[in-house]
Scaffold this motif. Sequence first.
Motif, PDB file in Angstrom:
ATOM      1  N   GLU A  12      15.585 -74.259   7.498  1.00  0.00           N
ATOM      2  CA  GLU A  12      14.587 -73.184   7.499  1.00  0.00           C
ATOM      3  C   GLU A  12      15.050 -71.978   6.677  1.00  0.00           C
ATOM      4  N   ILE A  13      16.326 -71.607   6.804  1.00  0.00           N
ATOM      5  CA  ILE A  13      16.853 -70.482   6.026  1.00  0.00           C
ATOM      6  C   ILE A  13      16.765 -70.794   4.542  1.00  0.00           C
ATOM      7  N   ALA A  14      17.167 -71.992   4.155  1.00  0.00           N
ATOM      8  CA  ALA A  14      17.108 -72.383   2.739  1.00  0.00           C
ATOM      9  C   ALA A  14      15.663 -72.373   2.239  1.00  0.00           C
ATOM     10  N   ASN A  15      14.758 -72.947   3.007  1.00  0.00           N
ATOM     11  CA  ASN A  15      13.346 -72.995   2.598  1.00  0.00           C
ATOM     12  C   ASN A  15      12.739 -71.601   2.469  1.00  0.00           C
ATOM     13  N   GLU A  16      13.122 -70.683   3.352  1.00  0.00           N
ATOM     14  CA  GLU A  16      12.626 -69.309   3.278  1.00  0.00           C
ATOM     15  C   GLU A  16      12.978 -68.647   1.953  1.00  0.00           C
ATOM     16  N   HIS A  17      14.083 -69.087   1.354  1.00  0.00           N
ATOM     17  CA  HIS A  17      14.550 -68.502   0.100  1.00  0.00           C
ATOM     18  C   HIS A  17      14.249 -69.388  -1.105  1.00  0.00           C
ATOM     19  N   GLY A  18      13.332 -70.344  -0.927  1.00  0.00           N
ATOM     20  CA  GLY A  18      12.879 -71.164  -2.034  1.00  0.00           C
ATOM     21  C   GLY A  18      13.849 -72.238  -2.480  1.00  0.00           C
ATOM     22  N   TRP A  75      32.374 -70.567  -1.119  1.00  0.00           N
ATOM     23  CA  TRP A  75      32.496 -69.283  -0.426  1.00  0.00           C
ATOM     24  C   TRP A  75      31.683 -69.333   0.861  1.00  0.00           C
ATOM     25  N   GLN A  76      31.836 -68.305   1.681  1.00  0.00           N
ATOM     26  CA  GLN A  76      31.124 -68.208   2.946  1.00  0.00           C
ATOM     27  C   GLN A  76      30.368 -66.886   2.999  1.00  0.00           C
ATOM     28  N   ILE A  77      29.201 -66.933   3.615  1.00  0.00           N
ATOM     29  CA  ILE A  77      28.413 -65.714   3.799  1.00  0.00           C
ATOM     30  C   ILE A  77      27.749 -65.742   5.173  1.00  0.00           C
ATOM     31  N   PRO A  78      27.439 -64.581   5.722  1.00  0.00           N
ATOM     32  CA  PRO A  78      26.596 -64.560   6.918  1.00  0.00           C
ATOM     33  C   PRO A  78      25.171 -64.928   6.516  1.00  0.00           C
ATOM     34  N   SER A  79      24.421 -65.465   7.441  1.00  0.00           N
ATOM     35  CA  SER A  79      23.079 -65.962   7.117  1.00  0.00           C
ATOM     36  C   SER A  79      22.159 -64.882   6.565  1.00  0.00           C
ATOM     37  N   TYR A  80      22.350 -63.617   6.949  1.00  0.00           N
ATOM     38  CA  TYR A  80      21.447 -62.569   6.461  1.00  0.00           C
ATOM     39  C   TYR A  80      21.642 -62.263   4.977  1.00  0.00           C
ATOM     40  N   LEU A  81      22.723 -62.741   4.366  1.00  0.00           N
ATOM     41  CA  LEU A  81      22.935 -62.545   2.925  1.00  0.00           C
ATOM     42  C   LEU A  81      22.505 -63.760   2.094  1.00  0.00           C
ATOM     43  N   PHE A  82      21.843 -64.705   2.728  1.00  0.00           N
ATOM     44  CA  PHE A  82      21.492 -65.951   2.052  1.00  0.00           C
ATOM     45  C   PHE A  82      20.605 -65.730   0.823  1.00  0.00           C
ATOM     46  N   GLY A  83      19.834 -64.666   0.810  1.00  0.00           N
ATOM     47  CA  GLY A  83      18.938 -64.392  -0.308  1.00  0.00           C
ATOM     48  C   GLY A  83      19.638 -64.240  -1.647  1.00  0.00           C
ATOM     49  N   SER A  84      20.931 -63.950  -1.629  1.00  0.00           N
ATOM     50  CA  SER A  84      21.656 -63.768  -2.886  1.00  0.00           C
ATOM     51  C   SER A  84      22.374 -65.025  -3.359  1.00  0.00           C
ATOM     52  N   VAL A  85      22.216 -66.135  -2.654  1.00  0.00           N
ATOM     53  CA  VAL A  85      22.949 -67.359  -2.971  1.00  0.00           C
ATOM     54  C   VAL A  85      22.657 -67.870  -4.377  1.00  0.00           C
TER      55      VAL A  85
END
Length: 101
Positions: A12-18, A75-85
């Motif tokens: 769902e997180i990935a899909n939210e960011h296209g 690398w690792q990120i918190p889920s709220y920064l996923f938009g910059s992946v």
Amino acid sequence: MAKLNSLQKLIEIANEHGIICQPVEQECLIASLPGHDNFLLAFTWSGAIEPEAPEHELIAISVQDIAKEVTVVAWQIPSYLFGSVLRQAQMLVAAHLEFIK
């Protein structure tokens, strides 16, 4: 059931960011990197900083060069920064391609 829920949450997180991902073994998702067909993105949960605080869960990301069969970066990120992946991955792949020229 918890594993299915965490994988679904990652999808769902990935899909939210296209980012359209395909699930593979061991709760991992893979997607192609837009603009770079020879590179794959892989995502999985990396764990939590504090088990009782799910908002601190980290997503582990890696970029793999399919042609050379190597991991370019991880690398690792918190889920709220996923938009910059995608932006981060594309910049890192561009640097990798420039380096291997």
